[in-house]
Design an enzyme around this catalytic site. Sequence first.
Site, PDB file in Angstrom:
ATOM      1  N   ASP A 187       0.860  -1.184   0.000  1.00  0.00           N
ATOM      2  CA  ASP A 187       0.000   0.000   0.000  1.00  0.00           C
ATOM      3  C   ASP A 187       0.894   1.230   0.000  1.00  0.00           C
ATOM      4  OD1 ASP A 187      -2.312   1.788   0.433  1.00  0.00           O
ATOM      5  OD2 ASP A 187      -3.355  -0.052   0.953  1.00  0.00           O
ATOM      6  N   HIS A 279      -3.118   2.782  -4.610  1.00  0.00           N
ATOM      7  CA  HIS A 279      -2.694   2.302  -3.294  1.00  0.00           C
ATOM      8  C   HIS A 279      -1.315   1.645  -3.335  1.00  0.00           C
ATOM      9  CE1 HIS A 279      -5.845   3.018  -0.356  1.00  0.00           C
ATOM     10  NE2 HIS A 279      -6.727   2.855  -1.318  1.00  0.00           N
ATOM     11  N   GLU A 333     -10.040   2.627  -5.108  1.00  0.00           N
ATOM     12  CA  GLU A 333      -9.759   4.037  -4.817  1.00  0.00           C
ATOM     13  C   GLU A 333      -8.591   4.604  -5.627  1.00  0.00           C
ATOM     14  OE1 GLU A 333     -11.217   4.375  -0.249  1.00  0.00           O
ATOM     15  OE2 GLU A 333      -9.290   3.390  -0.498  1.00  0.00           O
TER      16      GLU A 333
HETATM   17  C1  ACM Z   1     -11.061  -0.478   0.663  1.00  0.00           C
HETATM   18  O1  ACM Z   1     -11.518  -0.411   1.819  1.00  0.00           O
HETATM   19  N1  ACM Z   1     -10.467   0.580   0.119  1.00  0.00           N
HETATM   20  C2  ACM Z   1     -11.113  -1.708  -0.107  1.00  0.00           C
END
Ligand code: ACM
Length: 528
Positions: A187, A279, A333
């Site tokens: 991440d 991410h 995201e």
């Molecule tokens: C998430 O909670 N962004 C998968």
Amino acid sequence: MNKRFTFLTACLLLCVGTAMAAVNIIPKPTSVVEKEGEFVFTKGFTIGYSDVSLQPAATYLQEVLTKATGLSFKTKLGKGKVQISLVLPDENDESYELVSDKKGVLITAHNYRSIINGIATLRQLLPPVVKVQYDVPAVTIKDSPNFHWRGLMLDPVRHFFSVEETKKLLDEMALYKLNKFHWHLSDNEGFRMEVKAYPGLTSDTVAWRRFNYHDRQCLDRASKENNPSMLLPWKFFKEVEGYGELYGGFYTQEEICDVVKYAAIRGIDIIPEIDMPGHNGAACYCYRWLSCTQNGVEPLCLGRNTTIEFAEKVYDEVFQLFPYEYVSIGGDEVNRRRWSECSECKKRIESEGLKDVSELQAWFTKKMEKYFNAHGRRILGWDEILEGGLSKTATVHWWRGDHPDVTQKATAMGNEVVLCPFTFLYFDYAQDDNTLRHIYDGDIVPVDLTAEQLKLIKGMQANIWCERIPTEARMEWMVFPRVLALAEKAWTPRKDQNWDDFLPRLQAHLQRLDAMGIQYRPLQTKRP
Ligand code: ACM
Ligand code: ZN
């Protein structure tokens, strides 16, 4: 000894004995028939297994029984007082049967994993706390799960968890018949998997970091609440020349293989997640050429072929380490706006005839899916992978509980779905005294699906995001006992889920959690 004392003691032991013998299995089995009597565990008896493939299960059973009783046991290929036996081998049949009487215990199932489910039941038949003798009540249990996918996701990026801590969670999962461990290994805040092709990803300043916003919040809470479970563990600090003390860690490939093997013995598949194209700030920070702006800010630039090569080489190593067919690409995201400002990404959109940046992500996901499939793997991603179009064979994690139509849409298109809506199953979310019941009584499976769509629901999992979970103690507080509700939601058919029946079984299990040293959240407490 005076007579009155002896009589009272005998009564007490009898009562305790009777209470201990109660059958309190979570998740609730399909059928339980209790009989007279019990099987008493004595030192040195033999655990028999019917087939060499069950040898790891027998050793595992030996370990858990010794841990629970303090007695030692032998294992042998053949007959034993406690017997695990394969009957009519069938990889897809997850049912098992457990029969105990005063002569012994017999667990039969059609494959290794289902034997493990029977072992979980046997563990729960043992008394939760030390008593005069160890016995399991005479009982016949027939059982099989409603959903095949019963999982937990752990995020060791936002805060790191050691191999030992991870194994402890796997042990706890096995006790409650959870069989999928989704491991979020990369991440923005760090990269946790050793990748031989890109050693920079786990270098001192990528897998370790200076304190970020969440780290400071945890430390603030630790001091304001006088709560040591919010402190960042010293064991994850490292002095790095030119940087001072940094915080983090990573798993070597050897450690990953060890965890994969440990999980497999317990019937658990591991789904690794290397999140792309968003991410992944840690990777972009390390290899600046990965991002559109070349300044270390995510997401990956999808216009450059070097990015595609990076993704393929990273997943090559993922495929080598993790045998399970499902691998997660993440895909959540993504800040797609950056692509609309990048000349390379704009070129890709044009050359591939794509409409917009959503289709650019879909192009990448589909390309990766082909790559996964060519390596015998299946792709899985967070529900944003639906945007811009998705191939039918990808599996979707429905997490956005505020987008209730996601499961409806995905299954209508023929995609399989694993349910983990944050409205029920984000175990990092604050709890109150109603949380457990909210999960237990909730319609986690959307009610508006047709029978055909329901067949595409693989199951459910809870996600443990760790921005605000820096220690094992805090993790246990956030996860237990609500994970027991998840286990029952995933295993037991909805029609057999009953809060009034569940609650007393759960209360009995709290003693078991105490005995295991799990620092769960009590049922009534002011603390979140
Ligand atoms: C998430 O909670 N962004 C998968
Ligand atoms: Zn770009």
